[in-house]
Design a protein around this motif. Structure first.
Motif, short mmCIF file in Angstrom:
data_model
loop_
_atom_site.label_atom_id
_atom_site.label_comp_id
_atom_site.label_asym_id
_atom_site.label_seq_id
_atom_site.Cartn_x
_atom_site.Cartn_y
_atom_site.Cartn_z
N GLY A 278 -13.32 10.49 -14.45
CA GLY A 278 -12.06 10.63 -15.18
C GLY A 278 -10.91 9.80 -14.65
O GLY A 278 -9.81 9.87 -15.20
N PHE A 279 -11.13 9.03 -13.58
CA PHE A 279 -10.07 8.21 -12.99
C PHE A 279 -10.47 6.74 -12.98
O PHE A 279 -11.66 6.40 -12.85
CB PHE A 279 -9.76 8.65 -11.56
CG PHE A 279 -9.08 9.98 -11.46
CD1 PHE A 279 -7.70 10.09 -11.57
CD2 PHE A 279 -9.82 11.14 -11.27
CE1 PHE A 279 -7.08 11.32 -11.48
CE2 PHE A 279 -9.20 12.38 -11.17
CZ PHE A 279 -7.82 12.46 -11.29
N THR A 280 -9.48 5.87 -13.08
CA THR A 280 -9.65 4.44 -12.88
C THR A 280 -9.20 4.09 -11.47
O THR A 280 -8.08 4.43 -11.07
CB THR A 280 -8.84 3.63 -13.91
OG1 THR A 280 -9.30 3.95 -15.22
CG2 THR A 280 -8.99 2.14 -13.67
N PHE A 281 -10.05 3.40 -10.71
CA PHE A 281 -9.75 3.03 -9.32
C PHE A 281 -9.24 1.59 -9.29
O PHE A 281 -9.86 0.69 -9.87
CB PHE A 281 -10.99 3.17 -8.45
CG PHE A 281 -11.33 4.61 -8.14
CD1 PHE A 281 -11.10 5.14 -6.88
CD2 PHE A 281 -11.87 5.44 -9.12
CE1 PHE A 281 -11.40 6.46 -6.59
CE2 PHE A 281 -12.16 6.76 -8.85
CZ PHE A 281 -11.93 7.28 -7.59
N ILE A 282 -8.11 1.40 -8.60
CA ILE A 282 -7.39 0.13 -8.64
C ILE A 282 -7.09 -0.33 -7.20
O ILE A 282 -6.62 0.46 -6.37
CB ILE A 282 -6.06 0.28 -9.40
CG1 ILE A 282 -6.31 0.86 -10.81
CG2 ILE A 282 -5.31 -1.04 -9.48
CD1 ILE A 282 -5.05 1.35 -11.48
N CYS A 283 -7.35 -1.61 -6.92
CA CYS A 283 -6.93 -2.20 -5.65
C CYS A 283 -5.42 -2.44 -5.70
O CYS A 283 -4.91 -3.10 -6.62
CB CYS A 283 -7.65 -3.53 -5.41
SG CYS A 283 -9.37 -3.38 -4.94
N SER A 284 -4.72 -1.93 -4.70
CA SER A 284 -3.26 -2.07 -4.70
C SER A 284 -2.78 -2.22 -3.26
O SER A 284 -3.57 -2.35 -2.32
CB SER A 284 -2.62 -0.84 -5.37
OG SER A 284 -1.23 -0.98 -5.46
N LYS A 285 -1.44 -2.24 -3.12
CA LYS A 285 -0.83 -2.33 -1.80
C LYS A 285 0.34 -1.35 -1.71
O LYS A 285 0.99 -1.05 -2.71
CB LYS A 285 -0.32 -3.75 -1.53
CG LYS A 285 -1.41 -4.78 -1.33
CD LYS A 285 -0.82 -6.14 -0.98
CE LYS A 285 -1.91 -7.16 -0.73
NZ LYS A 285 -1.34 -8.49 -0.37
N SER A 286 0.59 -0.89 -0.50
CA SER A 286 1.75 -0.04 -0.27
C SER A 286 3.00 -0.91 -0.19
O SER A 286 2.93 -2.14 -0.24
CB SER A 286 1.58 0.74 1.04
OG SER A 286 1.61 -0.14 2.15
N ARG A 287 4.15 -0.27 -0.07
CA ARG A 287 5.41 -1.03 0.03
C ARG A 287 5.44 -1.93 1.25
O ARG A 287 6.15 -2.94 1.28
CB ARG A 287 6.58 -0.07 0.06
CG ARG A 287 6.78 0.69 -1.26
CD ARG A 287 7.94 1.65 -1.17
NE ARG A 287 8.14 2.37 -2.43
CZ ARG A 287 9.07 3.30 -2.61
NH1 ARG A 287 9.89 3.62 -1.60
NH2 ARG A 287 9.18 3.92 -3.77
N ARG A 288 4.68 -1.57 2.28
CA ARG A 288 4.64 -2.38 3.49
C ARG A 288 3.54 -3.43 3.45
O ARG A 288 3.28 -4.11 4.44
CB ARG A 288 4.45 -1.48 4.70
CG ARG A 288 5.60 -0.50 4.92
CD ARG A 288 5.37 0.34 6.16
NE ARG A 288 6.49 1.26 6.40
CZ ARG A 288 6.54 2.10 7.43
NH1 ARG A 288 5.54 2.15 8.31
NH2 ARG A 288 7.59 2.90 7.58
N GLY A 289 2.87 -3.54 2.30
CA GLY A 289 1.84 -4.56 2.15
C GLY A 289 0.47 -4.15 2.63
O GLY A 289 -0.45 -4.97 2.70
N LYS A 290 0.27 -2.87 2.94
CA LYS A 290 -1.02 -2.39 3.42
C LYS A 290 -1.93 -2.10 2.24
O LYS A 290 -1.49 -1.63 1.20
CB LYS A 290 -0.83 -1.13 4.26
CG LYS A 290 -2.09 -0.60 4.90
CD LYS A 290 -1.81 0.64 5.73
CE LYS A 290 -3.07 1.19 6.35
NZ LYS A 290 -2.82 2.44 7.13
#
Length: 492
Positions: free
Chosen positions: A365-377
């Motif tokens: 039921g979820f879509t998994f996405i590559c992302s980054k935190s505000r600090r670029g992690k």
């Protein structure tokens, strides 16, 4: 073989070395004298049933834990009137009736005599499974999912048998198997996947889908797998009765040598047993012996996600998995099975060769996405699948049409339940935007419905917002971080 009337722990199961083949509380309506006393008596009786049954099943589980390679030759005596009664009360009251037309309330009207007669037929060998009634329910993608609705007595016996077998197989099933198991749920599988993606060196994801799994299971292989641990042939024959009972569709009964009857009480356990031998043991061995880098495995029923550090591992595993499944009458769905770059280095690797963002994948039921935190992690984010949300909104729209002339408080109570249920599942960290969108669309559908009730349209967005605030829950995150809950459930 010991009989079931001896009281020592050793009488609970007899084991041999494995072979190589592998009365109602009260009528509804006017209350009557004595109802409270009857209710108290029922409650006490059910508590006693639970205690005696749980003690017996715990001894089965202890024996399975201690004797990993042996077969249980004496299990049938655990299907007692107490377990059958408990199984009846565990069924859904409002579930659809099977081919016999008997509903839960009908059976409860003479429960003691019904359970006694059922127990006698089961142990005399005269119990006969009835064909399951075919029913179709819509899937989010618009297709129809076939379900098999068993008769109520078949549900009772299946649930009781599953309770006995769970005591054995819960000691055998591997840790990365999450579907339809006691004390394990979809969010446990989601947590494990999130922890694996964040903590292990995962650069590639194999999103595998087994084509028409519940209809493709080979029943002969299933019985062979059962014989690895179950030496009591009465249990095996009981399961075969359900498999051979067939499906009733438009007055015609069809019997197949494939399938487990998706929707039946026993189907999830039988499916897990099948995939335990076909996939889980093989995949765990492949990870130990053939993988060159890190590898994670998550399976929820027939939904499988495997993560790899190296592309070569991923491609070899996919090829060998396809061959492995074919040996046991299964196949990977050609359109829904994908190998994609996904992980902390996926964006950089794709950027070097001029490709776009890393692909996403769906799971539970979820879509998994590559992302980054505000600090670029590096960060993996989950979003509610768009097609699942749209399907739910369509259902709400249709139901609001049926409830068009209900008072606003009745509509509000119903919508509150719907939105709360959606939030209870989807309110995970980093998914707040999707929750807000869902609530906004529900509010809009409700406003449109209320405007249809009168030619004088006075339902402004200001009034509607106040109405929504009165009845609909706020889009707040309700689940902890996956790593936090995973650490509690799986302390290292």
């Amino acid at each position: 073989m010991m009989n079931g009337h001896e009281k020592s722990d050793s009488a609970i199961v007899a084991v041999n070395p494995t072979n190589n083949t592998g009365g109602p509380v009260a009528e509804s309506g006017e209350p009557r004298a004595g109802t409270k006393g009857n209710a108290d008596e029922q409650s006490t009786r059910r508590a006693q049933d639970r205690e005696s049954v749980s003690q017996a099943l715990e001894r089965v589980r202890n024996a399975a834990r201690q004797r990993k390679k042996e077969r249980f030759t004496s299990l049938y005596h655990h299907i007692t009137p107490e377990l059958l009664r408990m199984s009846f009360f565990a069924l859904r009251r409002g579930a659809a009736a099977g081919a016999d037309g008997v509903r839960w309330q009908d059976y409860e009207a003479d429960l003691d005599n019904n359970i006694k007669a059922l127990h006698e037929r089961v142990h005399r060998g005269t119990y006969r499974a009835q064909p399951s009634r075919r029913r179709f329910i819509p899937k989010p993608d618009g297709r129809l999912r076939p379900l098999a609705i068993a008769a109520i007595e078949d549900k009772i016996v299946q649930r009781a048998t599953v309770a006995v077998l769970n005591g054995i197989y819960e000691e055998d099933f591997l840790g990365f198997s999450y579907g339809f198991r006691p004390e394990r749920g979809q969010h446990d599988a989601l947590d494990a996947l999130m922890v694996g993606l964040n903590d292990r060196k995962v650069n590639y994801i194999l999103d595998a889908d087994i084509q028409a799994f519940f209809d493709a299971v080979d029943q002969n292989w299933l019985v062979r797998f059962l014989n690895h641990r179950i030496g009591d042939q009465r249990i095996i024959r009981l399961i075969q009765k359900w498999l051979k009972a067939g499906i009733l569709d438009d007055g015609v009964v069809t019997v197949s040598e494939k399938g487990t009857g998706q929707g039946s009480v026993a189907s999830p356990l039988l499916a897990n047993i099948y995939l335990h031998y076909v996939f889980d043991l093989w995949a765990a061995r492949w990870r130990r012996q053939k993988a060159k880098g890190d590898m994670i495995i998550i399976r929820y029923a027939d939904d499988i996600v495997v993560g790899f550090q190296y592309e070569n591992d991923a491609r070899r595993f996919q090829t060998e998995m396809r061959e492995r499944l074919q040996e046991f009458a299964l196949s990977l769905h050609p359109e829904k099975t994908r190998l994609i770059e996904f992980g902390r280095f996926a964006a950089a690797q794709r950027g070097k060769v001029g490709l776009g963002k890393p692909a996403t994948f769906n799971f539970l039921g979820f879509t998994f996405i590559c992302s980054k935190s505000r600090r670029g992690k590096f960060l993996v984010k989950r979003r509610t699948r768009r097609d699942r949300m749209q399907a739910r909104l369509r259902e709400i729209k249709e139901e609001l049409r049926r409830r068009l002339h209900q008072p606003i408080p009745e509509q509000g109570k119903w919508l509150r339940q719907v939105v709360t249920g959606f939030f209870n599942y989807h309110a995970v960290p980093d998914n707040g935007a999707a929750l807000a969108v869902f609530r906004h669309h529900v509010t809009g559908l409700w406003r449109r419905s209320l405007r249809r009730r009168s030619q004088k349209d006075t339902m402004t967005w200001g009034r509607m917002k106040k109405l929504a605030d009165d009845w609909l829950p706020k889009p707040l995150i309700r689940h902890p971080r996956p790593s936090e809950r995973f650490a509690v459930k799986h302390p290292r």
